[in-house]
Write an enzyme that holds these catalytic residues in place. Structure first.
Site, PDB file in Angstrom:
ATOM      1  N   ARG A  67       0.846  -1.193   0.000  1.00 19.36           N
ATOM      2  CA  ARG A  67       0.000   0.000   0.000  1.00 19.36           C
ATOM      3  C   ARG A  67       0.881   1.244   0.000  1.00 19.36           C
ATOM      4  NH1 ARG A  67      -5.145   1.560  -1.216  1.00 19.36           N
ATOM      5  NH2 ARG A  67      -6.205   2.687   0.451  1.00 19.36           N
ATOM      6  N   THR A 121      -9.504   0.179  -9.995  1.00 21.85           N
ATOM      7  CA  THR A 121      -8.649  -0.726  -9.235  1.00 21.85           C
ATOM      8  C   THR A 121      -8.704  -1.998 -10.039  1.00 21.85           C
ATOM      9  OG1 THR A 121      -9.253   0.290  -7.150  1.00 21.85           O
ATOM     10  CG2 THR A 121      -8.496  -1.973  -7.014  1.00 21.85           C
ATOM     11  N   SER A 167      -7.819   0.876   3.234  1.00 16.72           N
ATOM     12  CA  SER A 167      -8.291   0.359   1.944  1.00 16.72           C
ATOM     13  C   SER A 167      -9.502  -0.547   2.154  1.00 16.72           C
ATOM     14  CB  SER A 167      -7.161  -0.450   1.312  1.00 16.72           C
ATOM     15  OG  SER A 167      -7.601  -1.126   0.169  1.00 16.72           O
ATOM     16  N   SER A 168     -10.215  -0.783   1.063  1.00 16.06           N
ATOM     17  CA  SER A 168     -11.295  -1.784   1.099  1.00 16.06           C
ATOM     18  C   SER A 168     -10.930  -3.018   0.291  1.00 16.06           C
ATOM     19  CB  SER A 168     -12.578  -1.198   0.503  1.00 16.06           C
ATOM     20  OG  SER A 168     -12.983  -0.071   1.212  1.00 16.06           O
TER      21      SER A 168
END
Ligand code: DON
Length: 559
Positions: free
Chosen positions: A98, A370, A441-442
């Site tokens: 990340r 994404t 984040s998801s």
């Protein structure tokens, strides 16, 4: 004696039917290995790597680098992501690459003097970027768990960038749609500024050179030297703050996976700084207490149970979840069966508890920004990898002379308590900006086992809807025994607590069901398709089925 014509016809029909059935049963079903990604050319790279003896990690890394070339909406060098992997021997781990907040970042950096959020500052332009993690993360994974050389794995992406590839309609539309955004930045305009159409040849010389630097020098070819200098120079073209020190300091982190169980299946997924895995396990823990099959898939009570579960989980997400290295996120509690029970003890079937207290956000926005890829090889290694620039084409800023887009991941922080990000998600102190911190984040890369054997590799893009898209695909497969294809393609819905809206894909419910849901008290919003799940399922006969969501233009390939 000549056979009666009717019998010949019957026989012919019989033969036709069976050859059709056999052909169909083999669609998307393979003996050895599968790669499922958002672009066919990228999946082909993964397959080539596997066929030449590489393992699932080699293939996943090669596919991810290829996506940075052929799927620039989300595939990236300038973004970040997560890998969850399980080896043939049962070893499980996750790699967190990340992005991090720059050293010069601060909690209120996107607010004006009156404490109001300055529009677009965290979403467009140089200041929107976190320190890219993809190159470091992918190379770390390759060196530690792959078998092939960096040069070989990168050669496919280099070739696609250097010789060019024929772009598909989805990419042409996407670039054309964002032309005015690209026009704000000279470097972006040079690459994406012209009008594209389907099957145009797209060559990316600067990107090829950057990939060559990485190929020959490894992470130093990106985080130091000419490419790093270009990133820092690009910051000066705007109001960016990423420094050489930021780049040099960036490190991916190998983390223990988080685990849960659901109706006897074992779940392996991503912990913080993603909320994805935690929320998925938490949701499944709630749902395990209901017989979903007897409620009936898509029925009003089914939607009622899932929506109320989603609301509770997303409200906890906004309060408790963030980078665990900076904030004490209570993961163990959030994924415990007892907490799920306790949290759902105030649920009554046929009722809804309205979400209130925080200003609703704009939950409209979602596009393929994404990307997820799933890989399973013939030995039993599995890789689930999600990577992102955040918004489509990230910050819209191409690093001048280096040919790649920078992320706008800073917007995934809570830039101000209670103010929604581009996905309408709100946050608080747990997800406040701090130098070196990772934004929440998801992304939900996941692997599921049955009787300790590979069962499912799954994940998706979709912003805040990633979690609920993965959740519903998993439930479709486990509770409703659907094929990977049907489970992924089935209509979905979403609730994220705030805004207090039950968001249904337009094909999800009948008018009558919508009326009933409104009677319970839901505010309904009909939305277009969301998320693009990439799934690989192990079949009882030992074959593998892969499926790339019908909502996108990706492809699952295998052999
Ligand atoms: O990390 C996250 O949760 C977001 N940056 C993901 C963005 C995304 O999935 C957009 N795709 N549709």
């Amino acid at each position: 004696m000549r056979p009666p014509w009717r019998m010949v016809k019957k026989l012919l029909l019989f033969v036709l039917f069976f050859s059709y059935a056999i052909a169909n049963s083999q669609i998307n079903s393979y003996q050895n290995a599968v790669v499922s990604s958002a672009n066919e050319l990228a999946s082909e790279v993964g397959i080539k790597i596997l066929k030449s003896g590489g393992n699932a990690i080699d293939a996943a890394v090669g596919t991810a680098f290829a996506l940075a070339v052929v799927y620039p909406q989300a595939g990236n060098l300038g973004g970040g992501g997560f890998i969850v992997l399980r080896s043939e021997k049962g070893f499980e781990t996750s790699i967190d690459f990340r992005e991090t907040a720059p050293l010069l970042s601060s909690k209120n950096m996107y607010l004006d003097n009156n404490g109001n959020v300055i529009p677009e500052l965290s979403t467009t332009g140089q200041l929107a970027s976190g320190i890219p993690g993809s190159v470091a993360g992918l190379l770390y994974a390759l060196e530690k768990y792959g078998t092939k050389s960096r040069e070989e794995i990168l050669s496919y992406a280099i070739e696609l960038a250097e010789k060019g590839f024929l772009i598909n309609q989805e990419l042409a539309n996407s670039i054309n749609h964002h032309r005015s955004d690209f026009n704000q930045f000279t470097s972006s305009f040079q690459i994406f500024g012209r009008k594209f159409k389907n099957a145009d040849l797209f060559k990316q010389t600067d990107l090829a050179n950057t990939l060559k630097e990485i190929s020959s020098k490894g992470r130093d070819g990106f985080y130091k030297g000419v490419v790093a200098d270009k990133i820092v120079a690009e910051m000066k073209n705007g109001n960016g703050i990423i420094s050489l020190r930021d780049l040099e300091k960036y490190q991916p982190v190998e983390r223990k996976v988080i685990k849960g169980t659901y109706r006897g299946y074992d779940l392996i997924t991503m912990g913080p700084p993603s909320s994805g895995g935690t929320c998925l396990i938490y949701l499944l823990n709630i749902l395990e207490n209901f017989d979903l099959k007897s409620l009936g898939k898509g029925s009003v009570p089914f939607v009622n149970v899932l929506a109320e579960a989603m609301k509770r989980v997303y409200s906890d997400r906004s309060e408790f979840m963030g980078d665990k290295d900076f904030y004490n996120m209570p993961v163990d509690k959030l994924i415990s069966k007892s907490y799920a029970k306790e949290r759902f003890s105030n649920f009554t079937l046929g009722e809804t508890i309205p979400s209130d207290g925080i200003k609703p956000g704009n939950a409209d926005k979602e596009s393929p920004q994404t990307t997820h890829l799933s890989v399973a090889d013939s030995k039993g290694n599995m890789v689930s990898l999600t990577t992102t620039l955040n918004d489509v084409f990230g910050s819209k800023v191409v690093v001048d002379g280096a040919g790649f887009l920078l992320n706008n991941e800073m917007d995934d922080f809570s830039v101000k308590p209670g103010v929604p990000n581009i996905y309408g998600l709100v946050g608080n102190e747990a997800n406040a900006i701090a130098p070196g911190k990772r934004m929440l984040s998801s992304m939900t890369p996941a692997i599921i086992l049955k009787d300790n054997k590979p069962f499912l590799v799954i994940g998706s893009p979709g912003g805040g809807k990633i979690i609920t898209a993965v959740l519903q695909s998993v439930i479709n497969i486990i509770d409703f025994e659907m094929s990977a294809e049907d489970a992924v393609d089935a209509p979905r819905f979403h609730h994220q607590w705030l805004p207090d809206l039950l968001q249904l894909e337009n094909s999800y419910a009948s008018n009558m069901q919508i009326r009933e849901l409104k009677e319970i008290g839901y505010s309904i919003k009909i939305i277009s398709d969301f998320a693009r799940v990439e799934a690989i399922k192990y079949n009882p006969d030992g074959t593998l089925s892969g499926h790339s969501d019908r909502r996108g233009s990706g492809k699952a390939l295998g052999f």
